[in-house]
Design an enzyme around this catalytic site. Structure first.
Site, short mmCIF file in Angstrom:
data_model
loop_
_atom_site.label_atom_id
_atom_site.label_comp_id
_atom_site.label_asym_id
_atom_site.label_seq_id
_atom_site.Cartn_x
_atom_site.Cartn_y
_atom_site.Cartn_z
N HIS A 768 35.37 38.82 40.54
CA HIS A 768 35.06 39.08 39.13
C HIS A 768 35.37 40.54 38.77
O HIS A 768 36.14 40.82 37.84
CB HIS A 768 33.58 38.76 38.86
CG HIS A 768 33.17 38.93 37.44
ND1 HIS A 768 33.07 37.88 36.56
CD2 HIS A 768 32.85 40.04 36.72
CE1 HIS A 768 32.70 38.33 35.38
NE2 HIS A 768 32.55 39.65 35.45
N GLU A 769 34.75 41.47 39.51
CA GLU A 769 34.97 42.88 39.20
C GLU A 769 36.40 43.29 39.50
O GLU A 769 36.96 44.16 38.83
CB GLU A 769 33.98 43.76 39.98
CG GLU A 769 32.51 43.44 39.74
CD GLU A 769 32.11 43.45 38.27
OE1 GLU A 769 32.76 44.17 37.48
OE2 GLU A 769 31.16 42.74 37.91
N HIS A 772 38.41 42.77 36.45
CA HIS A 772 38.24 43.91 35.54
C HIS A 772 39.06 45.09 36.02
O HIS A 772 39.76 45.76 35.23
CB HIS A 772 36.77 44.31 35.48
CG HIS A 772 35.91 43.41 34.66
ND1 HIS A 772 36.19 43.07 33.36
CD2 HIS A 772 34.71 42.79 34.97
CE1 HIS A 772 35.23 42.27 32.89
NE2 HIS A 772 34.33 42.09 33.84
N GLU A 798 36.71 40.21 29.97
CA GLU A 798 35.98 39.21 30.76
C GLU A 798 36.89 38.06 31.15
O GLU A 798 36.68 37.42 32.19
CB GLU A 798 34.77 38.70 29.98
CG GLU A 798 33.63 39.70 29.83
CD GLU A 798 33.05 40.15 31.15
OE1 GLU A 798 33.22 39.43 32.17
OE2 GLU A 798 32.43 41.23 31.18
#
Length: 1011
Positions: A768-769, A772, A798
């Site tokens: 997830h990160e 980003h 996101e």
């Protein structure tokens, strides 16, 4: 091609910029001396505001150093519109007497009604002068300045400013303008017509009209009462001294009838100007026995200005002029166009159906309750800003209570209320000298008051830092001077300024680079605050952040930056060019800064820092009450901040917060998306759980202590390298709540958290990160230090995180390559586990309390829960102390479970602790965007998933770099998605992905997971 109105508006803005620049370039000590001189001159000219029972307290009325500039063409239009509205209001007394509907809309008490009927005679129908003020707003420096002209209310008897406004103008012209012209000799500013002369001419002309040769004038007010500016006595002295006319200053009790004439002392009164409402005269008679016969005679003989028609200056008078059914048969087409364009929709509050702003008929009270955010509630006959309630600034409960009270007063002529459509108040920057003697710019709302006569237009400009603008509301008076366009029309179109363009853009580049450096430094301190900051340093960090945010605010709000932007905007450019886009983005950030005071910026920063520390402690104790006081403060300040950003425009405070994270998103657009999506997901989660009950048995390898965190972190770093993350330009650390921030183009910081019981939380957080982080590293290098080198919103940011976490990281192709490596790292725990079992465990659909660990089906239910609660917190429908219970109740309703404690409940997320209200919907929007992007990638790169199975993630990253990352903020988020996928925001790909993954049964009844 600019139209003449747009050219005129841009000329006004250019002139304003030159005045602001000239003042801004004065040394601080010169500004301080100029301010001191202006205050002294104001005091010497009786510009004093008094309060207290006997006027024992007083203060000099502030005159702002920077004047407002009004172009002659603008003055002519404002005069025409104001006179048209005033002429319409003059017709109301006759309509009142003959039309029951008008009497219902303009309620008078029985005594007032009797007084009006007694003194309104046929002679009044021919001429009954009104001298008052029509309060309005207008952004004179806007290219659409005519459309911004909106009238708020009429005040037609005893208005202030007749003396104050021209004195302020003359003092600024004498004290300030010569210094400005010394800095900019090309400035051409002059005094407008003196409002006192217009006032006097009206009184003298009316004396002649009614056959009074003596032309002795009387100004009537409660002169022995104290409070407010005491200007009528000063006005009398000025008129006597300058024009040699006979003017007396009287109280009603000082008038006498003698031989059929009215006298003040030995002076026979010919025409009287009144600063007294009839209801106050009737009250005076009841309390003191004051003889009103002199005034009755003057009213009846049409010798009073404003005439008895001034009694019908209720705010509800604008209802009549904004009701198409009323104006159609009574006014010309031109007048109707003026009313429709420039008068705010206004309605008297009582139970009924009426024409709504969109022209449809509807229930007034229902409309008033549902459209609170776009309305104001005002005392119909109040003045001075007292009692006004702005819908966006209060909670629904407060609004409903006020509406109920207004309804109870609906039949009381003295206490009726109106609802009125809100309009945006212009914001101007004015130099202010603080207690320490420092000079800085602060934003002020400005409201204009127009006093039209046949001879000209008097203008009063008031400025205040409160949206209910009044001299008493920490405000003052801004002189209005006539200016002339500093350049020709051709210059305003652009060619004459082209040679200055590179210099302007060079200076703008420096300011934007400084702004970006401040952004990055603030973010870096925030990263440190959540990772390595010592506990004892929390308070000091809050002060540091407040200082830096104050510097950022000062840069954005500076006149220098405003001048640069105005100069750049005056040059023609296609709207899609990078320069035009960057100017739009900078203008938006500057507008936000102007809407917020430096004090509010600091308060918000410090409140967030205290809240974060309390939230961390509350999580440790698993006790919400530890955090509650700090959260209350954050909610309060966040609401104040959102209300300030919303201004008096059409956006609600929550809409403003959504827009901060995702430009153009509003609650009416987001709420239906969330609700419709979750309506599909609740039954889907139930069905998937029922179908997959067999395979989703507990996994024995998910056991305590079998996954050392150091090994997990090593594997997570391997994943990031494989994804394409450049560790020479970023780093990975631990924090309570995983997050990513870019402290610069080459400094991307990510954090994760790990559990020794399972590798999944750390792995999914890394993916997830990492999504980003890849986005932040993928912007076009040419956009470094520009506003284009960033994402156009958090939803698309996101989308990158959710794409890597869910579409890639929970899929079979990815784990074909990476599961053997994971099993080799943890042989004791995973040695006997097959890839398929691992995938089944990872994709298990089972409602749980944790948002960050939720499966793809239930995740968005967590978002809806938080969306509903933060809206309620901001609206005031949910008290902070009730948050834990509300969180549990909504989790039970949406997910069918109750969190074990506060840690598993409302203490999960850091967003509210940091005041990041309006962020949560970005996650669901990101999920939808992610599914659209991944589906488009599958179609455009048919062998892409085969590459994933080989551990080659470069084809996916390359596609995302081209279609999402490199454009940065050249396009808005939805436009980027449309260009990449052929469609704007669309939930269908996301639902197709879930249905294909979970509901299309295999031959053995197994969910066809992508294994």
């Amino acid at each position: 091609m600019l139209c003449p109105d747009e050219i005129l508006g841009l000329a006004g803005r250019s002139l304003e910029g030159r005045v602001r620049r000239a003042l801004h370039h004065l040394p601080p000590d010169a500004v301080q001396a100029l301010d001191a001189r202006l205050r002294g001159d104001a005091r010497d000219n009786d510009l004093v505001y008094e309060w207290g029972e006997h006027g024992e307290q007083s203060a000099v009325i502030r005159i702002f150093l920077r004047p407002l500039c009004l172009l002659p063409e603008q003055l002519s239009y404002l005069h025409h519109v104001s006179l048209s509205i005033l002429d319409a209001l003059k017709r109301l007394p006759e309509m009142y007497l003959s039309d029951k509907h008008v009497r219902r809309t303009l309620p008078l008490s029985r005594d007032e009604d009797a007084f009006l009927r007694e003194v309104f005679t046929p002679t009044h129908r021919d001429s009954h002068p009104l001298f008052g003020r029509l309060d309005a707003v207008c952004d004179l420096g806007s290219a659409r300045w005519r459309d911004t002209l909106k009238f708020l209310e009429p005040n037609l008897s005893g208005v202030g400013g007749i003396h104050i406004a021209p004195v302020a103008e003359s003092l600024v012209m004498r004290d300030v303008v010569p210094i400005l012209k010394g800095r900019d000799p090309g400035l051409h500013l002059e005094l407008p017509r003196d409002q006192r002369d217009l006032f006097l001419q009206l009184l003298l002309d009316h004396a002649q009209t009614v056959g009074r040769a003596g032309r002795n004038l009387c100004l009537l007010e409660p002169k022995y009462q104290h409070g407010g500016p005491q200007e009528q006595s000063a006005l009398c002295r000025h008129l006597r001294r300058r024009h040699g006319v006979t003017v007396v200053h009287a109280d009603p009790r000082e008038l006498r009838l003698r031989n059929g004439e009215v006298y003040y002392g030995d002076t026979q009164v010919d025409v009287l100007y009144r600063d007294y409402e009839v209801r106050d005269l009737l009250k005076l008679r009841a309390e003191t026995g004051c003889d009103l016969s002199p005034l009755r005679l003057l009213f009846r003989q049409n010798r009073v200005v404003s005439s008895i028609g001034g009694e019908l200056d209720h705010k509800s008078g604008f209802e009549l002029l904004t009701d198409p059914d009323f104006v159609e048969p009574r006014f010309s087409a031109e007048k109707r166009r003026i009313f429709a364009r420039h008068i705010l929709w206004t309605r008297l509050v009582y139970e009924r159906r009426t024409r709504l702003p969109d022209g449809r008929k509807g229930d007034l009270l229902e409309f008033a309750r549902t459209e609170r955010e776009h309305l104001a509630l005002k005392p119909n006959r109040g003045y001075g800003g007292a009692g006004i309630l702005l819908g966006p600034a209060v909670t629904p409960a407060q609004w409903d209570t006020a509406l109920d009270e207004a309804l109870r007063c609906a039949n009381d002529p003295q206490r009726s209320w109106v609802v009125q459509r809100l309009t945006e108040l212009p914001v101007g920057e004015f130099p202010v000298i603080d207690a320490a003697g420092q000079v800085h710019e602060e934003p002020f709302y400005t409201v204009l008051g127009f006093a039209p006569t046949d001879e000209g237009l008097g203008v009063l400009c008031r400025a205040s830092q409160r949206q209910v603008v009044n001299v008493a509301q920490r405000g003052g008076v801004c002189a209005v001077l006539l200016g002339h366009p500093p350049e020709s029309e051709e210059a305003l179109r652009g060619p004459a300024k082209v040679t200055r363009g590179p210099e302007v853009w060079q200076a703008l580049r420096q300011e934007i680079a400084t702004l970006r450096h401040l952004d990055a430094t603030i973010d870096l301190l925030g990263w440190d605050e959540e990772t390595y900051l010592p506990t004892g340093a929390r308070g000091e960090r809050g002060e540091q952040l407040a200082t830096l945010e104050g510097l950022r605010h000062k840069l954005l709000a500076s006149p220098w930056l405003g001048d640069l932007v105005a100069e750049a905007q005056a040059r023609p450019a296609a709207p899609e060019t990078p320069e035009a886009i960057e100017l739009r983005l900078l203008w938006g950030r500057r507008g936000q800064a102007l809407a917020l005071s430096a004090g509010l910026i600091r308060t918000f920063a410090e409140a967030r820092s205290r809240s974060l520390a309390s939230w961390e402690e509350a999580r440790t104790r698993r006790d919400f009450t530890v955090w509650a006081p700090a959260l209350r403060e954050v909610v309060k300040v966040a609401r104040e901040r959102a209300t300030a950003l919303a201004g008096a425009g059409n956006m609600t405070p929550y809409d403003v917060l959504l827009d901060e994270h995702d430009e153009g998103m509003t609650r009416p657009r987001v709420a239906p998306v969330l609700e419709a999506l979750c309506a599909r997901l609740v039954p889907m989660a139930r069905e998937v759980a029922e179908r997959a009950a067999g395979p989703f048995t507990p996994v024995p390898w998910l056991a305590p202590g079998r996954y050392p965190e150091a090994k997990q972190e090593g594997f997570c770093r391997e994943l990031l390298v494989a994804m394409g993350f450049d560790f020479s330009r970023g780093r990975l650390d631990r924090s309570t709540h995983p997050f990513t921030l870019a402290a610069g183009t080459n400094d991307v910081r990510m954090t994760i958290r790990a559990s020794q019981d399972s590798p999944l939380p750390a792995i999914l957080a890394t993916l997830h990160e990492g999504g980003h982080g890849l986005y932040d590293q993928g912007f076009d290098p040419a956009h470094r230090h520009t506003l284009l080198g960033q994402a156009p919103g958090m939803a698309i940011h996101e989308s990158q995180a959710r794409l890597w976490e869910n579409l890639v990281g929970r899929g079979g192709p990815f784990w074909t390559h990476f599961f053997p490596r994971l099993r080799a790292l943890f042989p004791e725990a995973l040695g006997a586990v097959e890839r398929e079992a691992f995938l089944l465990a990872m994709n298990r659909v089972r409602p749980g309390p944790s948002r960050v660990e939720a499966d793809e089906v239930t995740y968005n239910l967590h978002i809806l829960l938080r969306f509903e609660l933060e809206v309620a917190l901001l609206d005031g429908q949910l008290a902070v102390d009730d948050l834990p219970a509300a969180f549990r109740e909504r989790m039970q309703a949406l997910l069918g479970l109750v969190p074990a404690d506060d840690l598993a409940g409302c203490l999960q997320d850091v967003h509210w602790a940091l005041g990041a209200f309006g962020y949560f919907p970005s996650y669901t929007l990101g999920n939808l965007y992610a599914a659209q992007l991944y589906e488009a990638w599958q179609h455009q790169v048919p062998d892409g998933e085969a590459a994933l199975a080989r551990g080659d993630l470069a084809p996916l990253l390359g596609w995302l770099r081209q279609h999402v990352h490199r454009p940065g903020h050249l396009y808005r988020a939805e436009e980027i998605i449309r260009r990449a996928t052929g469609s704007g925001l669309n939930a269908d790909p996301f639902l197709r992905h879930l249905e294909r993954k979970y509901l299309n049964r295999g031959a053995q009844g197994q969910p066809p997971l992508p294994i």
